[in-house]
Design a protein around this motif. Sequence first.
Motif, short mmCIF file in Angstrom:
data_model
loop_
_atom_site.label_atom_id
_atom_site.label_comp_id
_atom_site.label_asym_id
_atom_site.label_seq_id
_atom_site.Cartn_x
_atom_site.Cartn_y
_atom_site.Cartn_z
N LEU A 132 4.58 10.13 -6.45
CA LEU A 132 4.20 8.92 -6.12
C LEU A 132 2.50 8.76 -7.46
O LEU A 132 1.45 10.18 -7.14
CB LEU A 132 3.12 8.28 -5.26
CG LEU A 132 2.25 6.68 -4.62
CD1 LEU A 132 3.49 5.41 -4.76
CD2 LEU A 132 1.48 6.45 -3.92
N VAL A 162 -0.05 6.52 -9.37
CA VAL A 162 -0.71 5.31 -10.09
C VAL A 162 -2.26 5.14 -10.39
O VAL A 162 -2.66 6.48 -10.94
CB VAL A 162 -1.02 4.54 -8.16
CG1 VAL A 162 0.36 3.75 -7.89
CG2 VAL A 162 -1.40 5.03 -6.99
N LYS A 171 6.85 2.95 -3.32
CA LYS A 171 6.81 1.74 -4.74
C LYS A 171 8.19 1.60 -5.48
O LYS A 171 8.82 1.89 -6.43
CB LYS A 171 6.07 2.94 -5.72
CG LYS A 171 5.64 2.46 -7.00
CD LYS A 171 5.18 3.44 -8.21
CE LYS A 171 4.48 2.66 -9.34
NZ LYS A 171 4.09 3.49 -10.10
N LYS A 189 7.79 -1.84 -9.84
CA LYS A 189 6.37 -2.30 -9.97
C LYS A 189 5.31 -2.85 -9.09
O LYS A 189 4.02 -3.57 -9.65
CB LYS A 189 6.40 -2.52 -11.68
CG LYS A 189 6.98 -2.63 -12.64
CD LYS A 189 6.88 -3.81 -13.72
CE LYS A 189 7.70 -3.25 -15.05
NZ LYS A 189 7.28 -3.42 -16.26
N GLU A 190 5.50 -2.25 -7.72
CA GLU A 190 4.69 -3.84 -7.16
C GLU A 190 4.32 -1.66 -5.33
O GLU A 190 5.48 -0.95 -5.26
CB GLU A 190 5.02 -3.98 -6.27
CG GLU A 190 5.29 -5.21 -7.08
CD GLU A 190 5.65 -6.84 -6.42
OE1 GLU A 190 4.83 -7.64 -6.13
OE2 GLU A 190 6.91 -6.13 -5.65
N LEU A 191 3.18 -1.42 -5.03
CA LEU A 191 3.08 -0.03 -4.57
C LEU A 191 3.12 -1.77 -3.33
O LEU A 191 2.21 -2.22 -2.48
CB LEU A 191 2.05 0.40 -4.61
CG LEU A 191 1.67 1.25 -3.42
CD1 LEU A 191 2.63 2.63 -4.09
CD2 LEU A 191 0.09 1.81 -3.72
N CYS A 193 1.16 -2.50 -10.05
CA CYS A 193 0.84 -1.67 -10.35
C CYS A 193 1.31 -1.70 -11.62
O CYS A 193 2.50 -2.16 -12.84
CB CYS A 193 1.54 -0.32 -10.08
SG CYS A 193 1.66 0.32 -8.59
#
Length: 345
Positions: free
Chosen positions: A247, A249, A283, A286-288, A345
């Motif tokens: 992961l 970010v 994830k 483009k989002e966590l 993200c």
Amino acid sequence: MKRRFSSIRYVFIRSHLYGLFLTTVTILSILLSIYVLFSPEWLSVQSIFLFIALYIGIGLFISMYTGFKTSGNYKSRLDAMSVLITQYSNGNYDSYIQSMEKDEITRITNELNELGKKLQSQVKSLQRMADEKADFAKSAHKAAVIEERQRIARDLHDAVSQQLFALTMMSEAAVKQLEKKPEIAKIQMQDVADSALQAQTEMRALLLHLRPVHLSGESLPVGINKLINELKQRSRVNFQVSIPKDLKVSETIEEHVFRIIQESFSNILRHANATEVNLDISKKSKELFVHIRDNGEGFDVTVNADRKTSYGLKTMRERSEELGGTFSVRSNTNEGTYIDIRIPC
């Protein structure tokens, strides 16, 4: 059924049928007026009503077909706008609709596209502000440590200190009753054991807050695994964790998510009396996504929760919103608590 007949397709069909009705009434009035005033040989009552019947029959078919056909394009365009609005509400601001027509719907579509660009820009600004805030928080680390120590000292005084005092009183009372009334002493000793367990839980939660405020350069998966390993040694809660090892970010998102998870675990240890906790981090697009679930006592979210629990939830919500994300909590009494977080993200 009522909602279905109010859709745009049936609105178009009703408008065509209304036009057919008005046209039929107008033609019938004209033909009857000619028949009454002039009585031509070629026009009879039978021919008038035969013509009207054929006109209505053909008109009904054409009206329904054209109404259904012409509304298809508008329905698909409105559905696309509805999907776009749903995407915006879910935090996916890079979605857009491309339209070549030049009408009012295209104008509204273009305005929605511009709204998405502005929302995406605002999210980037929020994350940039979060980065700046993180840098400022690091420079003010000493002040934060002092404030945290003061808060823990207040919690120690309000919770653990009072529980220890109660333990002392109950123990003395049990000793006095041990020879005279051993059954009462046994009940009192059980109360002592329960209070000691509660004080131990409070201490575990407070020790959790004594961890460093920052990840100290570690990645989010490593920091969370270390945190959970410590909690497994200090409590009987069973942790089920699902988090990608690769992961990646930003540092700011890692820091905020770690603190949110730390705060949620603290609330679970102090208030939920849970035996199992599930943590799922993923994830996508483009989002966590962060999902936290426990099988504890839960609470009624429609009324004011306990002050300390409410403070923890407020802190988690603020950290999520600082990153342009969304925070939601679902809970019922004796049904556990569910926390869902979505961060772009």
